[in-house]
Motif scaffolding. Structure first.
Motif, mmCIF file in Angstrom:
data_model
loop_
_atom_site.group_PDB
_atom_site.id
_atom_site.type_symbol
_atom_site.label_atom_id
_atom_site.label_comp_id
_atom_site.label_asym_id
_atom_site.label_seq_id
_atom_site.Cartn_x
_atom_site.Cartn_y
_atom_site.Cartn_z
ATOM 1 N N THR A 165 0.851 -1.177 0.000
ATOM 2 C CA THR A 165 0.000 0.000 0.000
ATOM 3 C C THR A 165 0.892 1.233 0.000
ATOM 4 N N VAL A 166 0.645 2.121 -0.942
ATOM 5 C CA VAL A 166 1.418 3.347 -1.047
ATOM 6 C C VAL A 166 0.487 4.513 -0.743
ATOM 7 N N GLU A 167 0.898 5.342 0.215
ATOM 8 C CA GLU A 167 0.083 6.501 0.551
ATOM 9 C C GLU A 167 0.268 7.566 -0.518
ATOM 10 N N THR A 168 -0.857 8.191 -0.903
ATOM 11 C CA THR A 168 -0.806 9.182 -1.971
ATOM 12 C C THR A 168 -1.692 10.387 -1.661
ATOM 13 N N ILE A 169 -1.462 11.417 -2.440
ATOM 14 C CA ILE A 169 -2.375 12.544 -2.555
ATOM 15 C C ILE A 169 -3.287 12.153 -3.710
ATOM 16 N N SER A 170 -4.607 12.176 -3.526
ATOM 17 C CA SER A 170 -5.492 11.724 -4.607
ATOM 18 C C SER A 170 -5.423 12.671 -5.806
ATOM 19 N N MET A 171 -5.314 13.974 -5.544
ATOM 20 C CA MET A 171 -5.215 14.943 -6.639
ATOM 21 C C MET A 171 -4.297 16.078 -6.200
ATOM 22 N N MET A 172 -3.317 16.398 -7.028
ATOM 23 C CA MET A 172 -2.430 17.524 -6.782
ATOM 24 C C MET A 172 -2.485 18.422 -8.008
ATOM 25 N N THR A 173 -2.960 19.643 -7.815
ATOM 26 C CA THR A 173 -3.029 20.616 -8.900
ATOM 27 C C THR A 173 -1.931 21.632 -8.680
ATOM 28 N N ILE A 174 -1.146 21.872 -9.714
ATOM 29 C CA ILE A 174 -0.112 22.902 -9.649
ATOM 30 C C ILE A 174 -0.608 24.091 -10.450
ATOM 31 N N ASN A 175 -0.634 25.235 -9.796
ATOM 32 C CA ASN A 175 -1.018 26.492 -10.441
ATOM 33 C C ASN A 175 0.267 27.275 -10.700
ATOM 34 N N ALA A 176 0.669 27.364 -11.975
ATOM 35 C CA ALA A 176 1.931 28.009 -12.350
ATOM 36 C C ALA A 176 1.677 29.426 -12.839
ATOM 37 N N ALA A 224 -2.297 22.599 -13.784
ATOM 38 C CA ALA A 224 -1.993 21.257 -14.280
ATOM 39 C C ALA A 224 -2.275 20.302 -13.139
ATOM 40 N N SER A 225 -3.044 19.246 -13.399
ATOM 41 C CA SER A 225 -3.449 18.321 -12.332
ATOM 42 C C SER A 225 -2.805 16.952 -12.500
ATOM 43 N N PHE A 226 -2.489 16.359 -11.334
ATOM 44 C CA PHE A 226 -1.851 15.057 -11.283
ATOM 45 C C PHE A 226 -2.598 14.201 -10.258
ATOM 46 N N THR A 227 -2.869 12.944 -10.597
ATOM 47 C CA THR A 227 -3.568 12.050 -9.667
ATOM 48 C C THR A 227 -2.581 11.085 -9.017
ATOM 49 N N ASP A 228 -2.951 10.644 -7.825
ATOM 50 C CA ASP A 228 -2.200 9.614 -7.089
ATOM 51 C C ASP A 228 -0.702 9.907 -7.000
ATOM 52 N N VAL A 229 -0.389 11.081 -6.470
ATOM 53 C CA VAL A 229 1.014 11.460 -6.283
ATOM 54 C C VAL A 229 1.468 10.892 -4.935
ATOM 55 N N GLU A 230 2.517 10.103 -4.971
ATOM 56 C CA GLU A 230 3.026 9.449 -3.764
ATOM 57 C C GLU A 230 3.690 10.463 -2.836
ATOM 58 N N PHE A 231 3.611 10.173 -1.539
ATOM 59 C CA PHE A 231 4.354 10.973 -0.579
ATOM 60 C C PHE A 231 5.829 10.647 -0.750
ATOM 61 N N GLY A 232 6.687 11.643 -0.570
ATOM 62 C CA GLY A 232 8.123 11.445 -0.713
ATOM 63 C C GLY A 232 8.757 12.654 -1.368
ATOM 64 N N THR A 236 3.228 19.502 3.799
ATOM 65 C CA THR A 236 2.572 18.495 4.620
ATOM 66 C C THR A 236 1.090 18.496 4.273
ATOM 67 N N ALA A 237 0.526 17.312 4.037
ATOM 68 C CA ALA A 237 -0.884 17.203 3.645
ATOM 69 C C ALA A 237 -1.462 15.891 4.151
ATOM 70 N N PRO A 238 -2.789 15.871 4.391
ATOM 71 C CA PRO A 238 -3.440 14.609 4.790
ATOM 72 C C PRO A 238 -3.403 13.595 3.649
ATOM 73 N N GLU A 239 -3.325 12.322 4.020
ATOM 74 C CA GLU A 239 -3.346 11.248 3.027
ATOM 75 C C GLU A 239 -4.648 11.288 2.247
ATOM 76 N N ASP A 240 -4.564 10.983 0.956
ATOM 77 C CA ASP A 240 -5.712 10.878 0.051
ATOM 78 C C ASP A 240 -6.480 12.195 -0.113
ATOM 79 N N SER A 241 -5.815 13.331 0.147
ATOM 80 C CA SER A 241 -6.480 14.620 0.000
ATOM 81 C C SER A 241 -6.288 15.169 -1.407
ATOM 82 N N ASP A 242 -6.917 16.283 -1.666
ATOM 83 C CA ASP A 242 -6.844 16.990 -2.938
ATOM 84 C C ASP A 242 -6.275 18.368 -2.624
ATOM 85 N N ILE A 243 -5.075 18.653 -3.150
ATOM 86 C CA ILE A 243 -4.418 19.916 -2.838
ATOM 87 C C ILE A 243 -4.074 20.697 -4.102
#
Length: 159
Positions: free
Chosen positions: A7-18, A48-56, A91-98
């Motif tokens: 099991t890999v902990e991830t951010i469900s959605m990470m949007t980068i606003n450039a 730009a949005s990215f799904t399932d970004v792993e912590f690390g 720092t963000a909660p697991e499975d969140s959308d940031i």
């Protein structure tokens, strides 16, 4: 066969606003997030949005239209109950959308801010515990009633 799943902990959605130095959105710009490479092109608002970004540890690459690297930035994504940004650490909660706002200034990427768009609901066991206690109490009450009925029948047989 080994059926072990990792099991890999991830951010469900990470949007980068450039944005550029004047806060103008960088539209149609390629953004890459590496450890496990993910690529997206920004929309007209610079998102730009990215799904399932792993912590690390990761590197953000911002590329020109010709594909050459305009800028890059290392950052660390760590699990925590509260959202925060401290230097290159988010720092963000697991499975969140940031959403992470990045600014390109003098060829450097600055991590400006981070916003929580969605937090997964944590399980509240209070209601389940109360329900279970009520169920046990009801079953105990039925058992006591059953035992009392058996006692009465036994006494009636003796008398």
């Amino acid at each position: 066969t080994d059926s072990t799943q990792i099991t890999v902990e991830t951010i469900s959605m990470m949007t980068i606003n450039a944005v550029d130095a004047n806060d103008a959105p960088l539209a149609n710009t390629t953004i890459e997030v590496h450890s496990t490479p993910k690529t997206a092109v920004t929309d007209e608002n610079g998102n730009a949005s990215f799904t399932d970004v792993e912590f690390g540890t990761h590197t953000i690459y911002v590329k020109n239209e010709d594909g050459s690297i305009m800028s890059s930035k290392n950052f660390e994504l760590v699990i925590g109950s509260n959202l925060s940004i401290n230097g290159n650490r988010i720092t963000a909660p697991e499975d969140s959308d940031i959403s992470i706002k990045i600014k390109i200034y003098n060829g450097e990427i600055i991590l400006e801010s981070v916003t929580l768009n969605y937090t997964p609901k944590t399980c509240d066991y209070t209601n389940w515990i109360l329900y279970l206690m009520l169920l046990i109490e009801s079953m105990l009450g039925m058992f006591i009633t059953f035992v009392n009925m058996k006692k009465r029948r036994y006494r009636n047989k003796i008398d």
